[in-house]
Design a protein around this motif. Structure first.
Motif, PDB file in Angstrom:
ATOM      1  N   ASP A 126       0.832  -1.208   0.000  1.00 52.30           N
ATOM      2  CA  ASP A 126       0.000   0.000   0.000  1.00 52.30           C
ATOM      3  C   ASP A 126       0.866   1.257   0.000  1.00 52.30           C
ATOM      4  O   ASP A 126       0.531   2.266  -0.624  1.00 52.30           O
ATOM      5  CB  ASP A 126      -0.932   0.007   1.220  1.00 52.30           C
ATOM      6  N   ALA A 127       1.993   1.201   0.717  1.00 51.63           N
ATOM      7  CA  ALA A 127       2.852   2.381   0.805  1.00 51.63           C
ATOM      8  C   ALA A 127       3.691   2.588  -0.449  1.00 51.63           C
ATOM      9  O   ALA A 127       3.953   3.725  -0.858  1.00 51.63           O
ATOM     10  CB  ALA A 127       3.777   2.263   2.027  1.00 51.63           C
ATOM     11  N   GLY A 128       4.112   1.485  -1.079  1.00 52.52           N
ATOM     12  CA  GLY A 128       5.139   1.629  -2.123  1.00 52.52           C
ATOM     13  C   GLY A 128       4.753   1.269  -3.542  1.00 52.52           C
ATOM     14  O   GLY A 128       5.474   1.593  -4.489  1.00 52.52           O
ATOM     15  N   ASP A 129       3.630   0.589  -3.719  1.00 43.34           N
ATOM     16  CA  ASP A 129       3.411   0.075  -5.074  1.00 43.34           C
ATOM     17  C   ASP A 129       2.925   1.123  -6.062  1.00 43.34           C
ATOM     18  O   ASP A 129       2.963   0.883  -7.274  1.00 43.34           O
ATOM     19  CB  ASP A 129       2.468  -1.137  -5.069  1.00 43.34           C
ATOM     20  N   GLU A 151       4.562   3.576  -6.696  1.00 43.32           N
ATOM     21  CA  GLU A 151       5.787   3.880  -7.422  1.00 43.32           C
ATOM     22  C   GLU A 151       6.317   2.664  -8.188  1.00 43.32           C
ATOM     23  O   GLU A 151       6.714   2.757  -9.341  1.00 43.32           O
ATOM     24  CB  GLU A 151       6.858   4.386  -6.455  1.00 43.32           C
ATOM     25  N   VAL A 152       6.330   1.501  -7.513  1.00 43.18           N
ATOM     26  CA  VAL A 152       6.935   0.310  -8.140  1.00 43.18           C
ATOM     27  C   VAL A 152       6.051  -0.255  -9.249  1.00 43.18           C
ATOM     28  O   VAL A 152       6.543  -0.735 -10.271  1.00 43.18           O
ATOM     29  CB  VAL A 152       7.229  -0.772  -7.074  1.00 43.18           C
ATOM     30  N   LYS A 153       4.747  -0.228  -9.023  1.00 45.28           N
ATOM     31  CA  LYS A 153       3.790  -0.792  -9.989  1.00 45.28           C
ATOM     32  C   LYS A 153       4.040  -2.278 -10.253  1.00 45.28           C
ATOM     33  O   LYS A 153       3.988  -2.749 -11.396  1.00 45.28           O
ATOM     34  CB  LYS A 153       3.790  -0.014 -11.304  1.00 45.28           C
ATOM     35  N   ALA A 154       4.320  -3.018  -9.184  1.00 46.48           N
ATOM     36  CA  ALA A 154       4.534  -4.463  -9.326  1.00 46.48           C
ATOM     37  C   ALA A 154       3.220  -5.204  -9.479  1.00 46.48           C
ATOM     38  O   ALA A 154       3.152  -6.218 -10.170  1.00 46.48           O
ATOM     39  CB  ALA A 154       5.295  -4.992  -8.105  1.00 46.48           C
ATOM     40  N   PHE A 155       2.174  -4.728  -8.828  1.00 48.65           N
ATOM     41  CA  PHE A 155       0.907  -5.461  -8.795  1.00 48.65           C
ATOM     42  C   PHE A 155      -0.128  -4.890  -9.759  1.00 48.65           C
ATOM     43  O   PHE A 155      -0.229  -3.668  -9.925  1.00 48.65           O
ATOM     44  CB  PHE A 155       0.316  -5.459  -7.377  1.00 48.65           C
ATOM     45  N   PRO A 169       7.125  -4.044 -22.965  1.00 47.01           N
ATOM     46  CA  PRO A 169       7.368  -3.663 -21.565  1.00 47.01           C
ATOM     47  C   PRO A 169       6.103  -3.219 -20.847  1.00 47.01           C
ATOM     48  O   PRO A 169       5.141  -2.762 -21.470  1.00 47.01           O
ATOM     49  CB  PRO A 169       8.337  -2.484 -21.668  1.00 47.01           C
ATOM     50  N   VAL A 170       6.136  -3.355 -19.519  1.00 53.20           N
ATOM     51  CA  VAL A 170       5.051  -2.863 -18.672  1.00 53.20           C
ATOM     52  C   VAL A 170       5.557  -1.639 -17.908  1.00 53.20           C
ATOM     53  O   VAL A 170       6.693  -1.215 -18.074  1.00 53.20           O
ATOM     54  CB  VAL A 170       4.583  -3.964 -17.692  1.00 53.20           C
ATOM     55  N   GLU A 171       4.706  -1.118 -17.034  1.00 55.92           N
ATOM     56  CA  GLU A 171       5.057   0.113 -16.317  1.00 55.92           C
ATOM     57  C   GLU A 171       5.899  -0.117 -15.066  1.00 55.92           C
ATOM     58  O   GLU A 171       6.341   0.833 -14.439  1.00 55.92           O
ATOM     59  CB  GLU A 171       3.765   0.823 -15.897  1.00 55.92           C
ATOM     60  N   THR A 172       6.067  -1.364 -14.683  1.00 57.58           N
ATOM     61  CA  THR A 172       6.788  -1.678 -13.446  1.00 57.58           C
ATOM     62  C   THR A 172       8.186  -1.064 -13.455  1.00 57.58           C
ATOM     63  O   THR A 172       8.879  -1.098 -14.471  1.00 57.58           O
ATOM     64  CB  THR A 172       6.906  -3.208 -13.293  1.00 57.58           C
ATOM     65  N   THR A 173       8.592  -0.511 -12.295  1.00 53.74           N
ATOM     66  CA  THR A 173       9.937   0.054 -12.189  1.00 53.74           C
ATOM     67  C   THR A 173      10.848  -0.930 -11.452  1.00 53.74           C
ATOM     68  O   THR A 173      10.389  -1.920 -10.880  1.00 53.74           O
ATOM     69  CB  THR A 173       9.902   1.383 -11.420  1.00 53.74           C
ATOM     70  N   ALA A 211       9.482 -10.100  -9.996  1.00 51.08           N
ATOM     71  CA  ALA A 211      10.832  -9.764  -9.537  1.00 51.08           C
ATOM     72  C   ALA A 211      10.787  -8.481  -8.707  1.00 51.08           C
ATOM     73  O   ALA A 211      11.405  -8.390  -7.636  1.00 51.08           O
ATOM     74  CB  ALA A 211      11.764  -9.588 -10.735  1.00 51.08           C
ATOM     75  N   ALA A 212      10.023  -7.499  -9.177  1.00 50.52           N
ATOM     76  CA  ALA A 212       9.991  -6.198  -8.486  1.00 50.52           C
ATOM     77  C   ALA A 212       9.350  -6.311  -7.111  1.00 50.52           C
ATOM     78  O   ALA A 212       9.782  -5.649  -6.164  1.00 50.52           O
ATOM     79  CB  ALA A 212       9.250  -5.172  -9.345  1.00 50.52           C
ATOM     80  N   CYS A 213       8.325  -7.151  -6.959  1.00 54.01           N
ATOM     81  CA  CYS A 213       7.628  -7.206  -5.661  1.00 54.01           C
ATOM     82  C   CYS A 213       8.514  -7.842  -4.590  1.00 54.01           C
ATOM     83  O   CYS A 213       8.378  -7.537  -3.413  1.00 54.01           O
ATOM     84  CB  CYS A 213       6.260  -7.896  -5.772  1.00 54.01           C
ATOM     85  N   VAL A 214       9.431  -8.709  -5.003  1.00 57.14           N
ATOM     86  CA  VAL A 214      10.390  -9.264  -4.045  1.00 57.14           C
ATOM     87  C   VAL A 214      11.511  -8.263  -3.786  1.00 57.14           C
ATOM     88  O   VAL A 214      11.897  -8.015  -2.637  1.00 57.14           O
ATOM     89  CB  VAL A 214      10.959 -10.611  -4.553  1.00 57.14           C
ATOM     90  N   ALA A 215      12.009  -7.648  -4.868  1.00 55.08           N
ATOM     91  CA  ALA A 215      13.110  -6.680  -4.720  1.00 55.08           C
ATOM     92  C   ALA A 215      12.684  -5.490  -3.872  1.00 55.08           C
ATOM     93  O   ALA A 215      13.486  -4.945  -3.104  1.00 55.08           O
ATOM     94  CB  ALA A 215      13.574  -6.216  -6.097  1.00 55.08           C
ATOM     95  N   ALA A 216      11.413  -5.095  -3.971  1.00 52.02           N
ATOM     96  CA  ALA A 216      10.911  -3.947  -3.214  1.00 52.02           C
ATOM     97  C   ALA A 216      10.616  -4.307  -1.765  1.00 52.02           C
ATOM     98  O   ALA A 216      10.297  -3.425  -0.967  1.00 52.02           O
ATOM     99  CB  ALA A 216       9.643  -3.413  -3.881  1.00 52.02           C
ATOM    100  N   GLY A 217      10.691  -5.598  -1.433  1.00 49.81           N
ATOM    101  CA  GLY A 217      10.388  -6.011  -0.067  1.00 49.81           C
ATOM    102  C   GLY A 217       8.910  -6.154   0.212  1.00 49.81           C
ATOM    103  O   GLY A 217       8.490  -6.260   1.356  1.00 49.81           O
ATOM    104  N   PHE A 218       8.090  -6.213  -0.842  1.00 57.20           N
ATOM    105  CA  PHE A 218       6.638  -6.370  -0.647  1.00 57.20           C
ATOM    106  C   PHE A 218       6.283  -7.810  -0.276  1.00 57.20           C
ATOM    107  O   PHE A 218       5.416  -8.065   0.537  1.00 57.20           O
ATOM    108  CB  PHE A 218       5.867  -6.009  -1.926  1.00 57.20           C
ATOM    109  N   CYS A 219       6.915  -8.764  -0.980  1.00 59.72           N
ATOM    110  CA  CYS A 219       6.614 -10.182  -0.787  1.00 59.72           C
ATOM    111  C   CYS A 219       7.915 -10.933  -0.507  1.00 59.72           C
ATOM    112  O   CYS A 219       8.998 -10.484  -0.883  1.00 59.72           O
ATOM    113  CB  CYS A 219       5.953 -10.778  -2.041  1.00 59.72           C
TER     114      CYS A 219
END
Lengths: 423, 423
Positions: free
Chosen positions: A39-42, A44-48, A124-128, A145-153
């Motif tokens: 909720d706080a970071g996605d 920006e990351v757009k992983a989900f 490509p998608v919008e994920t950073t 990959a991004a959701c793990v790297a961002a510490g979400f999952c």
């Protein structure tokens, strides 16, 4: 009560399971923390692309408390599966894909669906990239990959037809595990090319991805505490492709080699045999032939609504005749035997996971050429994180083992990861 | 204007395509005749679960005018895909399965969805056997075999995890073609066990099924006019399973052998090697392990609504450990090599397609034991129709060829079919 496990930048599978076993946190604590971070970071990351209800998460089972992101080409009964494609907008499967059902049966918490390039292809998608601002996270498993790297999952599911697990893991600086062909079931995962598509896993570290894979599959994949690299032989794989790798990646490979030798490991050069050079070339024809059949109706009926890179692969695939496909399959079969033979002299191979760090910008998910050979041969590959360019962009190194020796690939990769971490 | 092609009891692929090419009938004539027959006869046969709109059928393409029945485990965008299961009632896929899209792209007329045992397993359906009143048509591709045997369609799609193409073809007295593993794509076909599931085809005769497969796949599978059996070597495959075949089937096999010898063919006994006996045993573990994963969500969430035979397979499959699965896969791999080696000495093998004719009644779809070996090894198998018991019930004989030599299996099967027809 806050716990140190949940204060880490990334959620570690092993640390979480140990803390839960010790009673210092509950599965619910981790799930709530995972959701809080999303909720706080996605934004920006757009992983989900979609989040599930946190209320009903399981609280028991060997993976209870492990928040997992699911690439949006795996069917989920409680969320649409849109495959990054306008063609599948709102598409709601009736049952979970095999791997999703396996994860839930073990108690894992499915946090949501992650962004994928269209039908797991190249648009490509919008994920950073949480580890390299302004750069692609790689693809096609971009969001996983991004959701793990961002510490979400703590873990995520991806898939690889060319390099879609190894490449994003390398670009995002996390562990990626592309198992032996069909170690993980692909039932309920959208098919792109059936003899190449391989389900894979992401986690913060190699030890984490190994433990997650172990509990998911009931296979002995956890890194044994006593595993020791010294006295083993590691081959450094060299192909024509290496001629174009970036200096930073060449340096990373040489660094790993030096450190391995310092640790008592014998290292040898392994030049790509002709059969594997041929096999590498055959990937395009196999992918082209199979994808034009797997996606024939989508392509014929809705090709105009597809992304340009996906459409180009399918358009070109129509030119692959059955004869050309059979020749390519024969080259692949011979290549698989040649790949097996390599491991008579070495315990594992090391090779670059990509040509360099994640390329700048978001116009491309990066070049899949290096990894696709091992997708074709079906060998297990583990991306080892920990190295970086001078500017701090992650550089990934691949450990490749003999077909079916996934535990070996993971154990050697974990040893190399430790070697890097301890320098 | 009526044509002799459309007066035949069964619709023949070759006769139809020749008549269309000659201008004596149009694709529309055949499609209307197919629909007329379905409307007149399917209340008794019960081959179809759903019919498509006849109005929009294609009128050009290499398969224009070929009415096809589609086993209801293949996705269709214009009709629900219910898989013979309460769990999939009303389930509407968004796009066609690969094989359906390929058929439509060639101009074939998809007439409707055919009855399948639940999720292509063993619980019988209501379909009757047009060639043996009061007897099962076999399964799991019950409706597909019946719709061809009844003369409703010229071809049909089926699938085989054990014996679900060869067995119903044999029981219904038509040609069944189980190609080499993955010759036909299974994308969009419901998975039961991914390393066994094989898409297959039905038609009235072997020449018909070969021509249909040729035009569907653009592979050279049509029977060459000049193909000649004399001087070739045919092996008669003997295993422990043969000890329990019925006398009528034993007689049919001996008859074929005598006629082949009369035609100048060398025949030899081929005893089942130990490796293939082991491979046969491994089918249960492979099917059990894979099906419990492929259908994990269905089984966990809705097992109580499944048919008893399907549920039993899935319940028992839960006991197959990864170790037992790996042992079984190894036995299968060794078996595949042993199967290949058999064809160093013979051009093809002949074996019973089932233990005898279709069993009486509808409580069972018959015993799949004989055929499942070749599903596991992936070899092409063609059911040759034409023989019968004294009471007139069809007896099917299988022709098995080396992996990848599908054209060879079809050509030899067609020669045997001609030999039978000419006696």
């Amino acid at each position: 009560m806050s716990s140190s496990v949940l204060d880490q930048r990334r959620l570690g599978v092993r640390a979480i399971l140990e803390a839960i076993a010790a009673g210092s946190i509950t599965p619910g604590d981790v799930i709530r923390e995972s959701r809080r971070r999303i909720d706080a970071g996605d934004a920006e990351v757009k992983a989900f692309t979609r989040l599930s209800q946190v209320a009903d998460m399981p609280d028991r089972g060997p993976l209870a408390g492990i928040p997992v992101g699911i690439k949006d080409i795996f069917d989920t009964a409680d969320m649409p599966t849109e495959m990054g494609s306008a063609l599948y907008r709102g598409h709601q499967p009736r049952f979970d894909a095999a791997l999703v059902a396996m994860a839930r049966a073990k108690g894992a918490a499915v946090m949501g669906k992650t962004a994928t390039t269209e039908l797991a292809s190249l648009d490509p998608v919008e994920t950073t990239n949480p580890s390299a601002p302004g750069r692609t996270p790689g693809g096609s498993s971009s969001g996983s990959a991004a959701c793990v790297a961002a510490g979400f999952c703590a873990a995520a599911f991806g898939s690889q037809t060319g390099a879609s697990v190894v490449r994003p893991a390398a670009f995002c600086g996390i562990a990626g595990f592309k198992p032996s062909y069909r170690l993980l079931p692909t039932v309920g995962m959208k098919t792109f090319a059936w003899s190449l598509d391989t389900a894979g896993l992401f986690a913060a570290s190699v030890a984490d991805v190994a433990l997650f894979a172990d509990r998911l599959t009931d296979r002995a994949l956890t890194i044994p505490a006593e595993f020791d690299l010294s006295g083993r032989t590691i081959g450094f794989y060299r192909s024509k492709v290496d001629e174009t790798i970036e200096p930073s990646m060449a340096g990373a490979i040489e660094t790993v080699r030096r450190w391995l030798e310092d640790a008592g490991v014998r290292t040898v050069d392994v030049a790509e045999p002709g059969a594997l050079h041929e096999a590498r070339q055959s990937h395009t024809a196999i992918q082209g032939y199979e994808s034009t059949r797997a996606l024939m109706h989508e392509h014929r009926a809705e090709g105009a609504r597809m992304g340009p890179k996906l459409k180009a692969i399918l358009d070109e695939g129509l030119d692959v005749t059955p004869e050309a496909y059979d020749i390519a399959r024969r080259a692949a079969r011979i290549g698989r035997k040649a790949a097996n033979a390599l491991f008579e002299d070495v315990d594992a191979l090391v090779a670059p996971s990509a040509f360099g760090p994640a390329p700048e910008g978001f116009g491309s998910t990066g070049d899949p050429t290096i990894s696709k050979l091992w997708t074709l041969t079906g060998n297990p590959v583990v991306n080892v994180p920990g190295l970086a360019t001078d500017a701090g962009w992650p550089l990934g190194v691949s450990v490749i083992a003999r077909f079916g020796r996934d535990s070996h690939a993971l154990a050697i990769a974990a040893s190399i990861e430790r070697l890097i971490a301890n320098r």
